[in-house]
Scaffold this motif. Structure first.
Motif: not given
Length: 512
Positions: A119-123
């Motif tokens: 989720d963080v990589v994408y965000s």
């Protein structure tokens, strides 16, 4: 490996920082025993059909408040603009280029999905995609790559050293969204509130998230967020009890609010400014002599005294305030000089021109600034036609779309962020369209240097460039004034914006 951010920071350290920076009252507001429950209505300044649930696209204070209620970031600001642990319980680096991030366990999105590193990589990386329409794309260009190294671990590699990264990640635009999320017709975050209702340009209603990752928070059961563009109507709504907190109280209304035993005003010294925007890509306002002449026509002392009743600090046509450690005090203060302005206008061939200027209550103080500017210009032979337009739609319809408008920018937590977002040549919100190759080179040089003294010197040179050649006139830095019902407690000052830099939702509680 050096821990830059760690969840081991003690509560005593945090409260000590608050007390040192803002007085014992700020710390008392935090340690007082909060009560759970209550519903409040809060009035912001702007709303339009462009209101969004996508943190990447946030563009107004109302957007920022909404986003902080619904989403969480890797880090959070404290009262002194230090980065504190958020969704990231640990951020570590050896060289300020490669950053290792460890996420908290047990955090869930509103739909029940567990937060993980994907989720963080994408965000983070979605900001680099032009299709996202991110307002911080220029900042995110320094994110060279991000990869998941474990369920709750990731590595973020930058294009060059930037020790400001943990502070930058606390910005509302970098709030974390679900992996792959592209549909923002609703909100699915990890924030303190869940979305109950959202009508762009009308209202947002959020409810307490019982599964929020901070035990016991938030305290309020429900918040309704609306916008009342007219300041007099906004203050009337506060004093009548229709709303319990308002942004942007006019200095002229402070005595009136404080005269009510049920209400109070909180002042926060800030780097907020309302600026005259002169588009450099227009043949008239792009003339260097014209732009400099307009800066000499800004009567800064009068604006501070008459418009802001002293709740302001004189500025110098560059955006780094005296409250920023990178402020350059060696730039000579530009004085009000109509004779010099007339000489420059004559040299530009625009002395007798008639030019429209767009003002709006949406840009705090711009209506009165425009009137003062118009009067001084008329005395030297320049005809400025003031066009007052409504707050609704001002930012999408008028700001940056005419040769002469007014902007309104909050202080950013780092010098790099302010310059990257609003003055770098390719920045989406480079409001004057000013492009300077040397400025852009210095911005990258400052990011890459680890010598803090050298970095400050570079930022000083950049402030000089904006002061001399930029397309904005910045007369004063404006104190933030919030009005609120005294029963609303738990809030303290954060100089990036009103109502705790728009993040009041998880802290405020109702004492009734």
């Amino acid at each position: 490996m050096i821990d830059v951010i760690s969840a081991d920071i003690s509560r005593r350290t945090l409260l000590g920082g608050l007390a040192a920076g803002f007085g014992a009252g700020a710390a008392d507001a935090i340690v007082a025993r909060p009560r759970t429950g209550g519903r409040i209505r809060v009035a912001g300044v702007t709303a339009s059909t462009a209101d969004t649930l996508d943190p990447a696209k946030g563009n107004t204070s109302t957007d920022y408040m909404r986003h902080f209620m619904l989403y969480s970031g890797l880090t959070q600001y404290d009262a002194q603009l230090h980065a504190r642990p958020g969704l990231a319980e640990r951020i570590a680096t050896r060289d300020n280029v490669t950053w290792h991030i460890r996420l908290r366990r047990g955090v869930h999105f509103h739909n029940g999905k567990a937060l993980d590193a994907g989720d963080v990589v994408y965000s983070l990386m979605r900001h680099r995609d032009a299709a996202t329409g991110s307002k911080v794309k220029a900042v995110a260009e320094q994110f060279a790559a991000a990869r998941r190294t474990g369920p709750l671990d990731l590595e973020l590699r930058l294009t060059g050293a930037n020790p400001d990264l943990p502070v930058i990640l606390a910005d509302s635009h970098f709030l974390i969204v679900e992996n792959g999320r592209r549909d923002f017709s609703t909100a699915n975050g990890t924030g303190p509130f869940t979305l109950r209702a959202f009508a762009p340009g009308i209202r947002t209603v959020v409810r307490r998230n019982p599964d929020y990752w901070k035990p016991g928070r938030p305290y309020l059961d429900e918040i309704e967020l609306i916008a009342i563009p007219d300041e007099l109507s906004r203050v009337n709504a506060l004093l009548s009890g229709d709303v319990q907190a308002v942004l942007a109280v006019n200095p002229g209304s402070v005595k009136r609010v404080r005269a009510s035993p049920r209400h109070a005003v909180m002042e926060t010294k800030s780097g907020l400014f309302t600026d005259l925007v002169m588009r450099r890509d227009h043949p008239t306002t792009g003339n260097a002599d014209f732009a400099l002449a307009m800066k000499y026509l800004l009567d800064r002392e009068l604006i501070k005294r008459a418009l802001f009743r002293g709740f302001a600090t004189v500025a110098n046509d560059q955006p780094i305030s005296p409250y920023d450690p990178n402020h350059n005090p060696d730039i000579p203060q530009r004085k009000f000089d109509p004779d010099r302005a007339r000489f420059l206008l004559k040299r530009s061939g625009l002395l007798n021109a008639r030019l429209p200027v767009y003002v709006s209550p949406a840009a705090n103080g711009s209506v009165d600034m425009g009137s003062i500017l118009q009067e001084h210009a008329a005395r030297i032979g320049l005809n400025l036609a003031i066009n007052r337009v409504p707050s609704d739609g001002y930012w999408s319809t008028h700001w940056m779309r005419h040769p002469l408008t007014f902007g309104n920018l909050n202080q950013r937590p780092t010098t790099d962020l302010m310059f990257s977002l609003f003055f770098q040549s390719g920045a989406v919100q480079n409001e004057s369209g000013w492009k300077d190759a040397r400025f852009d080179r210095l911005l990258l040089e400052a990011r890459h240097t680890t010598d803090m003294a050298r970095r400050k010197a570079i930022y000083g040179d950049m402030q000089w460039l904006v002061h001399q050649h930029g397309g904005v006139g910045i007369p004063v830095f404006i104190s933030l004034l919030d009005g609120f019902d005294r029963r609303l407690r738990g809030m303290f000052s954060i100089p990036l914006g009103g109502l705790m830099a728009y993040n009041f939702g998880e802290y405020a509680w109702w004492d009734a």
